[in-house]
Motif scaffolding. Sequence first.
Motif, PDB file in Angstrom:
ATOM      1  N   PRO A 100       2.771  21.055  27.684  1.00  0.00           N
ATOM      2  CA  PRO A 100       3.762  22.082  28.258  1.00  0.00           C
ATOM      3  C   PRO A 100       3.024  22.962  29.137  1.00  0.00           C
ATOM      4  N   VAL A 102       3.891  25.846  32.805  1.00  0.00           N
ATOM      5  CA  VAL A 102       4.609  26.785  33.787  1.00  0.00           C
ATOM      6  C   VAL A 102       3.844  26.934  35.081  1.00  0.00           C
ATOM      7  N   THR A 113       9.003  25.304  35.026  1.00  0.00           N
ATOM      8  CA  THR A 113       8.624  24.630  33.683  1.00  0.00           C
ATOM      9  C   THR A 113       8.196  23.243  34.402  1.00  0.00           C
ATOM     10  N   THR A 115       5.578  19.528  32.894  1.00  0.00           N
ATOM     11  CA  THR A 115       4.627  18.837  31.797  1.00  0.00           C
ATOM     12  C   THR A 115       3.301  18.537  32.513  1.00  0.00           C
ATOM     13  N   GLU A 183       9.443  17.423  37.350  1.00  0.00           N
ATOM     14  CA  GLU A 183       8.469  18.378  36.582  1.00  0.00           C
ATOM     15  C   GLU A 183       7.022  17.669  36.123  1.00  0.00           C
ATOM     16  N   THR A 524       8.177  35.728  23.524  1.00  0.00           N
ATOM     17  CA  THR A 524       8.120  34.506  23.847  1.00  0.00           C
ATOM     18  C   THR A 524       7.025  34.623  25.022  1.00  0.00           C
ATOM     19  N   SER A 525       6.498  33.323  25.592  1.00  0.00           N
ATOM     20  CA  SER A 525       5.806  33.412  26.755  1.00  0.00           C
ATOM     21  C   SER A 525       6.061  32.626  27.887  1.00  0.00           C
ATOM     22  N   SER A 527       4.400  30.918  29.452  1.00  0.00           N
ATOM     23  CA  SER A 527       3.504  29.735  29.568  1.00  0.00           C
ATOM     24  C   SER A 527       4.287  28.747  28.526  1.00  0.00           C
ATOM     25  N   GLY A 528       5.223  28.930  27.996  1.00  0.00           N
ATOM     26  CA  GLY A 528       5.681  28.091  27.011  1.00  0.00           C
ATOM     27  C   GLY A 528       5.319  28.023  25.740  1.00  0.00           C
ATOM     28  N   GLY A 529       4.281  28.901  25.030  1.00  0.00           N
ATOM     29  CA  GLY A 529       3.878  29.029  23.774  1.00  0.00           C
ATOM     30  C   GLY A 529       2.801  30.162  23.699  1.00  0.00           C
ATOM     31  N   ASP A 666       4.361  20.467  20.582  1.00  0.00           N
ATOM     32  CA  ASP A 666       3.915  21.329  21.651  1.00  0.00           C
ATOM     33  C   ASP A 666       2.619  22.063  21.109  1.00  0.00           C
ATOM     34  N   PRO A 670       6.061  29.097  19.222  1.00  0.00           N
ATOM     35  CA  PRO A 670       7.235  29.344  20.221  1.00  0.00           C
ATOM     36  C   PRO A 670       7.627  30.914  20.100  1.00  0.00           C
TER      37      PRO A 670
END
Length: 847
Positions: A100, A102, A113, A115, A183, A524-525, A527-529, A666, A670
Amino acid sequence: MIGLALRSLKFHKGGFVASFIALFFGATIVIACGGLMETGVRGLAEPQRLSAAPLVLTGDQSYPESNKVFRERVRLDASAVAKAATVPGVRAAVPDVSIPAVVVPAGGTGGVTATGHGWDSARLGPYRLVRGSAPEAPGQIALDSRLAARAGAQAGDRVTLGLHGTMATYRVTGLVSGPGTAETLFLANSDAARHAPQRDKVDAIGILTRPGAGTGQVRAALAEAFAGAPVAVLSGDERGRAEFPDVVTDSKNLVSMSAVFGGMSVMVTVFVVAGTLGLSLQQRQRQMALLRAIGSTPGQVRRMVLAETFTIAVFATALACVPGPRVGHWLLGRFADAGVVPGMLIHRAGWIPMLVGAGAGLVTALGAAWIAARAAARTRPAEALAEASLQRRRLNWIRLLFAVLCLAGGVTLAIVTVNVDGTVAGSTATPAAMLWTAGFGLLGPTLSRLMTALLRPPLRAVTGFSGQLAMLNAKARPARLAGAVMPVMLATGLATALIYLQTTQNQGARQAFEDNLRADLVLTSVSGGLPSSLADAIGREPGVAAASAYVPSSGFLEPSKAEMAEYDGKGRRPKGERVQITGVSPAGIERTTAIRAVSGRLADLRGDTVALPESAAGGHRIGERIPMRMGDGTVVEPRLVATVGDQRGYGAALMPAAVVAAHTTDGMVPQILVAAAPGTDTARLTAELTGPGAPLPGLRAAGRADLVTASAEQNDTQTWVAYLLVAMVVGYAVIALVNSLVMATGERRREFTLQRLVGATRGQVMRMMTVEALLTALAGIGLGMLVAVLTLVPLSKAVLARALPAGPPSILLAVLVSALVLTVGTTLLTARMALRTRPSAAIGSRE
């Protein structure tokens, strides 16, 4: 008799058209649901990034020896790459990982977002460079040209990239073009290995075969090489499962939904077709009586009715095979739009759903025809004409037996519903509604007489002579009344029960979420995590009373050693039970949620430990090792350190956040739940945690009210899908209602004519029919409300701990008014059309 049956079709068009309509719509819905079930079972998706690989290896998402699946991606050991490369016929084995990410343009504030993948996997697409060069050194990336356009980046630019909880600057060395979603970005292989969710694991292995090597042979060789390991060898559209693991996990939702509503559609079809055929044969009782009087045997009469019905059913079900798959495909699109199933799931509706749908229609029609013809066929010739005139029927023992069984099943499911967790109460309440409806439908004539007796005094008092005449008609022909009342009960009962079932569950989920949440903020972030260690750092910030990581997942509680010892190869092997698993921080979980320890201490949740809900911990003692499978299939045996109360909707096993995150798709945390210290301004705390001096760049915060709203919106989306399916079933029931009322009223031309000949005016006949329509509507609504009450009260007790279901009263009002308007309007419109015929013409017409 077969020839007579075929010739009789043209003389009774009304009844046969009504039966055709009922069978056509019923078979269409069943075929559509069957196609959705097949789609969910197959779980196919067209490969995109892996389309150049004839074969793909990935982890087997299936729980051993069952139809259950692991919710997280099951990965392969990195050593499998070298092993696959040595299989005969394999030219190259290319690993692939999904990370994941960003993308934030330089100087930008937003992010896109995406991958990330290692550059080596680009040849599995295949992707090709359209500008610049490949990323070869650390800190370099290549962007899909569509992603670059969205992020406003070009080859040579520097962008901020969020990966695995970190934010760093990368240089865009090139732009690529290829299949798959926009993406997509590619990292240098070293960066991909460093940021992979699990560094010693790969998500999939693309297999490139040697020239001349057959795909089937290589697949068989790979299957033999990995025999006994949790490895799936995929080809064709199966390869999409490796690329989109949600296809495997979420498609199971499609199987359960289509099974429930397909079964409900079959039940509705049974009653609709049985009622329609019953009314049709009532119109022809005089014909049946004459056939018996001139010497026809019961078997001949039954064969005639069955031949007529079979002819109609064959045409109706065959025609339903045309729109059925298209309706299923349309429904799948709506489910994908709502996020219930992945949008890349391929709709598959082969010959099996069509065969099942057509077979269900044929069996339903023939069964209903046999039941409807049974009474007329067994009538003695000497009593045939009297029976046709009086329409006296007794409840036979077979019908009574099945009615008792259905009602007993409804009672049993109601008891079960009251005593199960509210989150799963709907799974027993829905079939309970079906059983209540079936039981009341089988007792239709008896219940219709009872409702008529209850409504007779007030209606006669209000309506005078017209009401008296209407009540005499209802008393003289109870079978006809029951045939009109049952569709009203079916439509109102199912509509009220199923709609309020969804609103009650929705309210229950919202209430459980609010009751459990004690946090003031959730971090949350971009950056996704988030790293699991960040929760402890947040907890030490000024103004923060407590902070806890929150990692939702699911797994299985495995059979204990004692249970396996009892099995010892005899009987059925014990299976694991699915359990929700939540990763938390022991220092802050009791301050940020309503979870409380019943025994042991949550503060001991460190390392290889677990806290179980009381309902799941039965027989286990503190300090004991608990065999489990994590969400990715990994077998663990954590030590039990505490038990927690069974909170409605949150009955999860608790484990340290770092442990759970390592077994998720992930591989990150989260969310972090934050409770503000007393007297701390929430807005100020939000600014401090997300501003320039934040503990980690890229943090975002949402308040409690925002979280409740987001949860409600998610529940509303899930509920909308259920409403769509409910609308189909209830809509079909409404069609049946109109169908039956048109038949029940339209066949009374001779009766209206006789009334006109003895001096009754059209107005008097219409007033009599208005009272009869009111009687039919009120009786059907009363029975329908009884079905709804028997279904919803146990559900509401389980979900909301009260007898009254949740939902606006306007829904009930809309159902009642709609039923009343449809019943009265259809009856009067049909009666008005019947009265257009001159009395002399009607007397001479055929019936």
